[in-house]
Motif scaffolding. Structure first.
Motif, PDB file in Angstrom:
ATOM      1  N   CYS A  10      -3.157  -2.463  -4.554  1.00 21.40           N
ATOM      2  CA  CYS A  10      -2.792  -3.657  -3.791  1.00 21.40           C
ATOM      3  C   CYS A  10      -4.027  -4.317  -3.192  1.00 21.40           C
ATOM      4  O   CYS A  10      -4.029  -5.533  -2.944  1.00 21.40           O
ATOM      5  CB  CYS A  10      -1.773  -3.322  -2.709  1.00 21.40           C
ATOM      6  N   TYR A  29       0.834  -1.204   0.000  1.00 20.76           N
ATOM      7  CA  TYR A  29       0.000   0.000   0.000  1.00 20.76           C
ATOM      8  C   TYR A  29       0.872   1.259   0.000  1.00 20.76           C
ATOM      9  O   TYR A  29       0.559   2.236  -0.689  1.00 20.76           O
ATOM     10  CB  TYR A  29      -0.944   0.007   1.196  1.00 20.76           C
ATOM     11  N   SER A  30       1.974   1.207   0.734  1.00 19.35           N
ATOM     12  CA  SER A  30       2.856   2.375   0.753  1.00 19.35           C
ATOM     13  C   SER A  30       3.581   2.555  -0.576  1.00 19.35           C
ATOM     14  O   SER A  30       3.948   3.677  -0.937  1.00 19.35           O
ATOM     15  CB  SER A  30       3.869   2.269   1.893  1.00 19.35           C
ATOM     16  N   ILE A  57       2.440   1.148  -3.877  1.00 21.77           N
ATOM     17  CA  ILE A  57       1.596   1.307  -5.075  1.00 21.77           C
ATOM     18  C   ILE A  57       0.202   1.834  -4.774  1.00 21.77           C
ATOM     19  O   ILE A  57      -0.562   2.115  -5.693  1.00 21.77           O
ATOM     20  CB  ILE A  57       1.492  -0.018  -5.857  1.00 21.77           C
ATOM     21  N   GLY A  58      -0.166   1.935  -3.512  1.00 19.89           N
ATOM     22  CA  GLY A  58      -1.469   2.518  -3.173  1.00 19.89           C
ATOM     23  C   GLY A  58      -2.601   1.500  -3.224  1.00 19.89           C
ATOM     24  O   GLY A  58      -2.419   0.314  -2.965  1.00 19.89           O
ATOM     25  N   TRP A  59      -3.789   2.015  -3.597  1.00 19.82           N
ATOM     26  CA  TRP A  59      -5.000   1.193  -3.535  1.00 19.82           C
ATOM     27  C   TRP A  59      -5.001  -0.039  -4.441  1.00 19.82           C
ATOM     28  O   TRP A  59      -5.733  -0.996  -4.145  1.00 19.82           O
ATOM     29  CB  TRP A  59      -6.242   2.044  -3.810  1.00 19.82           C
TER      30      TRP A  59
END
Length: 117
Positions: free
Chosen positions: A82, A75-76, A78-80
């Protein structure tokens, strides 16, 4: 990890000893209803399954911790997106459960033939 493996081995030994002691206490009439295959199955195969199961308890809590940690890292990075991978894992769970249910059913039928030998 080592403690879970040791606990599995100790559980196998405890089950083997208790089944062996029970087999020694059986009267001739009670023993007549049991085949050698059943006694061997109880003593070896089932005890080995218990030995293999206990270390899997370690995988339950450790696996959940790893999934949570890796999801936080993803999440840190690639963000959402994942969360899409997490959704695929959650959807695949019941599918895998259905497949394993069928495999366990086949294994039970095979064990019945093994006990009869």
């Amino acid at each position: 990890f080592h403690l879970f493996n040791r606990a599995g081995y100790q559980a196998k030994v405890a089950v083997s000893v208790s089944v062996y002691e029970k087999a020694l206490r059986l009267t001739a009439a009670e023993r007549a209803g049991r085949t050698v295959g059943e006694l061997v199955n109880l003593l070896q195969v089932d005890a080995a399954k218990i030995e293999m199961f206990v270390p899997q308890l370690h995988v339950l809590w450790d696996g959940a911790l790893q999934i949570f940690g890796f999801m936080a890292i993803l999440y840190s990075l690639i963000g959402w997106p994942c969360l899409v991978g997490l959704a695929v894992m959650l959807v695949a769970g019941p599918v895998q459960g259905a497949i394993m249910g069928r495999l366990f059913g086949m294994n039970r039928r095979m064990a019945a033939h093994t006990d009869a030998r």
